[in-house]
Motif scaffolding. Sequence first.
Motif, short mmCIF file in Angstrom:
data_model
loop_
_atom_site.label_atom_id
_atom_site.label_comp_id
_atom_site.label_asym_id
_atom_site.label_seq_id
_atom_site.Cartn_x
_atom_site.Cartn_y
_atom_site.Cartn_z
N THR A 275 27.90 33.58 48.15
CA THR A 275 28.16 34.95 47.12
C THR A 275 27.95 36.38 47.07
OG1 THR A 275 30.45 34.30 45.53
CG2 THR A 275 27.83 33.88 44.92
N VAL A 397 43.57 30.25 39.45
CA VAL A 397 42.09 30.12 39.23
C VAL A 397 42.05 31.54 40.14
CG1 VAL A 397 41.98 28.22 41.98
CG2 VAL A 397 40.11 29.61 39.98
N GLY A 398 40.75 31.87 39.94
CA GLY A 398 40.38 32.92 40.62
C GLY A 398 40.06 34.37 39.92
N VAL A 525 38.47 34.67 29.49
CA VAL A 525 38.12 35.32 30.20
C VAL A 525 38.66 36.85 30.94
CG1 VAL A 525 37.07 35.22 32.30
CG2 VAL A 525 36.59 33.12 31.45
C1 6R9 Z 1 36.50 29.62 41.07
C2 6R9 Z 1 35.73 30.94 41.78
C3 6R9 Z 1 34.34 33.36 40.02
C4 6R9 Z 1 34.86 34.53 39.02
C5 6R9 Z 1 34.39 34.41 37.85
C6 6R9 Z 1 35.64 34.70 37.54
C7 6R9 Z 1 36.52 35.05 38.14
C8 6R9 Z 1 37.26 32.44 38.48
C9 6R9 Z 1 39.09 32.69 36.53
C10 6R9 Z 1 38.50 33.76 36.28
C11 6R9 Z 1 39.65 34.67 34.89
C12 6R9 Z 1 39.94 32.63 35.62
N1 6R9 Z 1 37.39 33.58 37.47
N2 6R9 Z 1 38.61 31.57 37.81
N3 6R9 Z 1 38.87 34.48 35.77
N4 6R9 Z 1 40.38 32.90 34.68
N5 6R9 Z 1 40.94 31.33 35.67
O1 6R9 Z 1 37.12 31.85 41.73
O2 6R9 Z 1 34.84 31.64 42.40
O3 6R9 Z 1 34.70 33.05 43.47
O4 6R9 Z 1 32.70 32.80 42.80
O5 6R9 Z 1 34.15 33.71 41.76
O6 6R9 Z 1 36.18 34.86 39.50
O7 6R9 Z 1 35.63 36.60 36.80
O8 6R9 Z 1 32.97 34.84 37.30
P1 6R9 Z 1 33.78 32.20 42.81
#
Ligand code: 6R9
Length: 660
Positions: A275, A397-398, A525
């Motif tokens: 990552t 998610v994401g 977030v």
């Molecule tokens: C699971 C995944 C991580 C980063 C994380 C943040 C963002 C993921 C989020 C979200 C706001 C959510 N992030 N889920 N921000 N609300 N529900 O995505 O993992 O690809 O490692 O990314 O994604 O910024 O720090 P990954």
Amino acid sequence: MSLEEKNLPFDEYIYNDKWRSRTIDIKTYWEYHKKSVENLEEFWASIARELEWFRPWEKVLDASNPPFYKWFVGGELNLSYLAIDRHVKTWRKNKLALIWEGEPVDQTGYPTDRRKFTYYDLWREVNRVAYMLRNNFGIKKGDRITLYLPMIPELPIAMYAAWRIGAITNVVFSGFSADALADRINDSQSRLVITADGFWRRGKVVRLKDIVDKALEKAPSVENVIVYKRLGLNDVPMTEGRDWFWDKAMAGVPHNAYVEPERIESTHPSYMLYTSGTTGKPKGIVHDTGGWAVHVYATMKWVFDLRDDDIYWCTADIGWVTGHSYIVLGPMLMGATQVMYEGAPDFPQPDRWWSIIERYGVTVLYTSPTAIRTFMRFGEEWPRKHDLSTLRIIHSVGEPINPEAWRWAYTNLGYQNVAFGSTWWMTETGGIVISHAPGLYLVPMKAGTNGPPLPGFEADVVDDNGKPVPPGVKGYLVLKRPWPGMLQTIWGDPERYIKTYWSRFPGMFYAGDYAIKDKDGYIWVLGRADEVIKVAGHRLGTYELESALISHPAVAEAAVIGIPDPIKGEVPIAFVVLKQGVAGTDELRKELRQHIRNTVGPIAEPAQIYFVTKLPKTRSGKIMRRLLRAVATGAPLGDVTTLEDETSVEEAKRAYEELK
Ligand code: 6R9
């Protein structure tokens, strides 16, 4: 920044208690939460006991050498056994585990490539593949296997097979280029690569094996390549003695092969996944076996509330962490039935997903804000063509979900009658950390929030000094206690693990995200606080894009930043300084885009490339990306006292305006 500035609906509560969820108020939830973290070890042990261990653990959490925390020390288990064998011993033996559908359709738009696997079907396949890996290729516990596969059943099957014998999987997203693949193979020192001839995406063939061949020119550790014929292409180049089609690779494997699942120590790595971070090359995030299983199992119950009559569908690609935890492991630990698909949401028509939900009666959907925003643009008429009333839980998610997207999906997909949340977590956490939990106690929903931290997780928002900020004030998201699914280290670089995550705020895990806590303790977030960008939910480092640009002979220097995009959340743009005498033409722009597609992958293609003669830098020579972001978004420049040459900003502004 305050909540009002972000225009978040701070006080809007939405209750929903359809489908058996126990809706409780937030005060009661915090009482429950408090008990879980006060008694952290016993809390997690009580969940771990619901899984089957070959040998019980001696210590729930070994915190003697922080931040190298170890979970369920002394315990032995096997993920392949827990995901499959355990169910085969029960009435679930002939339950459907996996419904897969490929992209091709007939003239009427009906899918023609479908495969269904019961738990017993999977068990037989996994045993055969495990036998093949061990007996035909000599793979043993601790060996790394790189999986460069599309979304076909053989990907999870190969992962269970690897875990059955204790091999460590290194899945590389099939949208990454040959160079990115080579880097990941080399860093992990994989002996074996499993891939496919190709796959379908939006009606086009993607030739995967060709990319592997290019990568292997630079990856000498690989002894063998196994190629699954997804498409049956008849012009796949095969290297004698190294490359084997799947059926040839299976030579001599008995139909009823059985491979005893190895007794794997809880702390033994199960997978690594590369990552992007702030600087440097992508990091190989290493996860253990026991802690990860417990974390994923708990969140499967709490967040997705899976029951035996559910049809679960996570739309992510297994090449990213969401697919690891919530396709390959999670639903299988629960003995659930899940859907998996090949293709894209908008092909052959923008209702591909809604037709899948209707045809299989999907009840629990895990998807992304970027997908929801794409569907918003296509319009309500597409979901309206289908009956989506089976849905009872939706999570995204994401990246942050904007309240408009939340409301659109809540209404048009969930008929205002679903539990719907935005689950925050990251590759490093191994599983969901901040989320609504309709399977446990559902607190009132608010459009756009992540909700409170789950039980057993202590998340907080702190200022530059690590002090908690008051409600409504922007700060950094941290985790104050270790948790079971946490990363173990960075492959081959424990120093970097400490530095990246545990040095910013001593004793706390630094997530790298900005967040706000509201007066109820719900976390919102806001996005990354570093040079990581999320393009359509895919995590990329601007550093990787910059290195790619600099590797082109015409480029002297480059700075890449992410700017907001209405559909993809963020997109990269690049400011490029060309070498002396090179002309900044549209032709060259095109070439540089193609160059990034080749070196990183199609997902990383910049939305725009701006040619400048210098980049804004500090007096000590650091690129001030913050100023470029201000130029592109029209935000105030802020403090420019460290800026070496002010004309660099003027020039960037001009270059930006020119292409507007
Ligand atoms: C699971 C995944 C991580 C980063 C994380 C943040 C963002 C993921 C989020 C979200 C706001 C959510 N992030 N889920 N921000 N609300 N529900 O995505 O993992 O690809 O490692 O990314 O994604 O910024 O720090 P990954």
